[in-house]
Write an enzyme that holds these catalytic residues in place. Structure first.
Site, PDB file in Angstrom:
ATOM      1  N   ASN A 215     -42.638  80.322 -27.168  1.00 46.11           N
ATOM      2  CA  ASN A 215     -42.358  81.709 -27.551  1.00 46.11           C
ATOM      3  C   ASN A 215     -42.688  82.637 -26.395  1.00 46.11           C
ATOM      4  OD1 ASN A 215     -45.227  82.573 -27.788  1.00 46.11           O
ATOM      5  ND2 ASN A 215     -45.230  80.977 -29.366  1.00 46.11           N
ATOM      6  N   ASP A 283     -45.560  77.728 -35.138  1.00 49.06           N
ATOM      7  CA  ASP A 283     -45.782  77.301 -36.526  1.00 49.06           C
ATOM      8  C   ASP A 283     -45.213  75.902 -36.773  1.00 49.06           C
ATOM      9  OD1 ASP A 283     -47.153  79.554 -37.350  1.00 49.06           O
ATOM     10  OD2 ASP A 283     -45.308  80.685 -37.724  1.00 49.06           O
ATOM     11  N   ILE A 311     -54.870  76.435 -36.956  1.00 47.19           N
ATOM     12  CA  ILE A 311     -56.176  76.254 -36.295  1.00 47.19           C
ATOM     13  C   ILE A 311     -57.198  77.260 -36.844  1.00 47.19           C
ATOM     14  CG2 ILE A 311     -57.371  76.210 -34.070  1.00 47.19           C
ATOM     15  CD1 ILE A 311     -54.518  75.738 -32.804  1.00 47.19           C
TER      16      ILE A 311
HETATM   17  N1  CTP Z   1     -52.914  80.739 -35.810  1.00 45.27           N
HETATM   18  C1  CTP Z   1     -53.545  79.541 -35.568  1.00 45.27           C
HETATM   19  N2  CTP Z   1     -52.887  78.363 -35.751  1.00 45.27           N
HETATM   20  C2  CTP Z   1     -51.612  78.354 -36.185  1.00 45.27           C
HETATM   21  C3  CTP Z   1     -50.957  79.569 -36.419  1.00 45.27           C
HETATM   22  C4  CTP Z   1     -51.638  80.741 -36.237  1.00 45.27           C
HETATM   23  O1  CTP Z   1     -54.718  79.544 -35.169  1.00 45.27           O
HETATM   24  N3  CTP Z   1     -50.995  77.200 -36.354  1.00 45.27           N
HETATM   25  C5  CTP Z   1     -53.630  82.005 -35.649  1.00 45.27           C
HETATM   26  C6  CTP Z   1     -53.122  82.880 -34.546  1.00 45.27           C
HETATM   27  O2  CTP Z   1     -53.788  82.639 -33.321  1.00 45.27           O
HETATM   28  C7  CTP Z   1     -53.389  84.270 -35.087  1.00 45.27           C
HETATM   29  C8  CTP Z   1     -53.165  84.117 -36.557  1.00 45.27           C
HETATM   30  O3  CTP Z   1     -53.443  82.753 -36.836  1.00 45.27           O
HETATM   31  O4  CTP Z   1     -54.734  84.655 -34.919  1.00 45.27           O
HETATM   32  C9  CTP Z   1     -51.748  84.430 -36.941  1.00 45.27           C
HETATM   33  O5  CTP Z   1     -51.544  84.039 -38.238  1.00 45.27           O
HETATM   34  P1  CTP Z   1     -50.166  83.440 -38.739  1.00 45.27           P
HETATM   35  O6  CTP Z   1     -50.273  83.348 -40.222  1.00 45.27           O
HETATM   36  O7  CTP Z   1     -49.782  82.219 -38.074  1.00 45.27           O
HETATM   37  O8  CTP Z   1     -49.215  84.523 -38.247  1.00 45.27           O
HETATM   38  P2  CTP Z   1     -47.743  84.336 -38.232  1.00 45.27           P
HETATM   39  O9  CTP Z   1     -47.293  83.117 -37.477  1.00 45.27           O
HETATM   40  O10 CTP Z   1     -47.244  85.628 -37.721  1.00 45.27           O
HETATM   41  O11 CTP Z   1     -47.521  84.084 -39.771  1.00 45.27           O
HETATM   42  P3  CTP Z   1     -46.239  84.405 -40.597  1.00 45.27           P
HETATM   43  O12 CTP Z   1     -45.180  83.650 -39.882  1.00 45.27           O
HETATM   44  O13 CTP Z   1     -46.577  83.883 -41.932  1.00 45.27           O
HETATM   45  O14 CTP Z   1     -46.139  85.879 -40.518  1.00 45.27           O
END
Ligand code: CTP
Length: 398
Positions: A215, A283, A311
């Site tokens: 990304n 994700d 994480i």
């Molecule tokens: N995060 C993480 N591990 C993942 C995904 C996200 O640690 N696999 C952390 C990111 O570093 C950030 C936060 O979670 O601090 C973001 O949350 P997340 O729910 O993943 O945000 P989005 O991806 O924007 O979620 P959504 O797609 O549901 O909006």
């Protein structure tokens, strides 16, 4: 209220080493700031430094005689190199020339400053300043690797226009930036003695040996947060996805590629007092990365994706969970989505921003969400925002 660097520096004994380079004139301003912040400053100049600035300048600014020679019989009992370092809390060399760094990496001691460096028992920090080609040269790279491995803190350099007319990395950090790094170096500041774990950058999820999903995260916000935490005196570990950014001063960096690598590195670094998840973790990843390069088959290609582990949620759910801070980039209804995310992941603090407003930009507008409600941080550059975030976090921790 005095800044954290003033609190950290007051009453500290600092040896300011000045080597030969045009940035030596900036060391005069650094000396002034150190004295103003309440430090006792002893300036040591190399012969080359004296070609650029006179000792009298530093004597006037520090209020003390300037040391220039290992052989000056008039100075004390001839053991100045031992006495000076024994009393010091920090030896800071700014500017540090390429030649000086080479000598330091080899442990040479052929003048007063290099001898002090070898004889010291206190922390040593260097602020390199040189032409971009000299900075990029293989011997300088080798010397820097060796110095970092020896525990020397390398501050900067910055990228910008140089006195030689070229542009690139090699410019000495500004005196105010060097001052901001001092609390971390002196083990002072509100986060002293605390380990802060930060994730930053994108992740790279392989599809085959040459392709992957990633990304547009630059990593700048996460690196700024790591820097701000180090400035507040924390022991900082930065787990970083692929970026082209320089490691902030005093920060230990662990490089990773995929979300799975990042998770493993984070779990390995626990326990910590604080976990700040700034990384834009993918994700999804390919269900199975191909062992060999995928070939065109004609027609379309369907890629099966599976969800990556979260994480932050995993760390926040542990019985020994650190104080967890999440980041949420939303494209609409920021408060609603961010607060829901904070509750879902059970985070004491979540930083929200509008994705379209932040990605690829040097500045950001942020909103902090915690149990006390929301807190708006008006638009500013990312380092300023990171420092505000750390200030807020320090209040919440106490
Ligand atoms: N995060 C993480 N591990 C993942 C995904 C996200 O640690 N696999 C952390 C990111 O570093 C950030 C936060 O979670 O601090 C973001 O949350 P997340 O729910 O993943 O945000 P989005 O991806 O924007 O979620 P959504 O797609 O549901 O909006």
């Amino acid at each position: 209220m005095p800044g954290s660097e003033t609190v950290a520096v007051t009453g500290k004994k600092i040896i300011l080493g000045v080597t030969g380079g045009i940035a030596a004139y900036k060391a005069a301003e650094l000396c002034r700031l150190l004295v103003k912040a309440g430090a006792d400053v002893d300036v040591v100049m190399t012969d080359a430094a004296r070609q650029f600035v006179t000792p009298l300048t530093f004597q006037a600014l520090s209020g003390r005689p300037v040391q220039t020679s290992l052989w000056d019989a008039a100075q004390g009992d001839g053991m100045e190199h031992i006495h000076l370092t024994r009393a010091a809390d920090l030896l800071l060399v700014a500017p540090a020339s390429a030649d000086f760094l080479a000598k330091l990496a080899q442990g040479r001691a052929d003048d007063l400053l290099t001898t002090l460096c070898l004889a010291r028992t206190c922390r040593l920090a260097v602020a390199p300043a040189m032409n971009p080609e000299m900075w990029a040269a293989a011997p300088t790279r080798r010397n820097l690797d060796r110095l970092r491995a020896d525990g020397v803190a390398v501050l900067g350099p910055a990228t910008g226009e140089m006195a030689c007319g070229e542009t690139g990395p090699g410019r000495m950090l500004e005196p105010a930036e060097l001052m901001a790094a001092l609390p971390g170096l002196l083990g002072a500041g509100p986060l002293a003695g605390k380990k802060v774990l930060v994730t930053a950058g994108p992740t790279f999820e392989p599809i085959d040996p040459v392709r992957g999903l990633t990304n547009r995260s630059s990593g700048r916000m996460g690196y700024a947060v790591a820097q701000a935490a180090a400035e507040a005196g924390a022991e900082v570990c930065l787990v970083s996805g692929p970026t082209c950014l320089a490691t902030p001063a005093g920060v230990r960096r662990v490089d990773v590629q995929s979300a799975a690598d990042m998770r493993e590195a984070v779990l390995r670094e626990l326990p910590a007092a604080v976990f700040i998840a700034v990384a834009a973790v993918a994700d999804y990843r390919a269900a199975a990365a191909a062992e060999h390069k995928l070939k065109k088959q004609g027609g379309g290609l369907t890629l099966e994706l599976v969800e990556n582990p979260d994480i932050l949620a995993e760390v926040a759910a542990r019985s020994d969970a650190p104080f967890c801070v999440g980041f949420a980039a939303e494209t609409e209804r920021l408060a609603e989505h961010a607060d829901a995310k904070r509750r879902r992941k059970q985070l004491p603090l979540l930083v929200g921003n509008l994705a379209q407003d932040t990605l690829g930009r040097a500045d950001a507008e942020l909103v902090l969400f915690d149990d006390h409600g929301s807190h708006f941080l008006p638009r500013a550059d990312k380092l300023t925002q990171a420092r505000r975030l750390i200030d807020h976090l320090v209040q919440r921790l106490s």
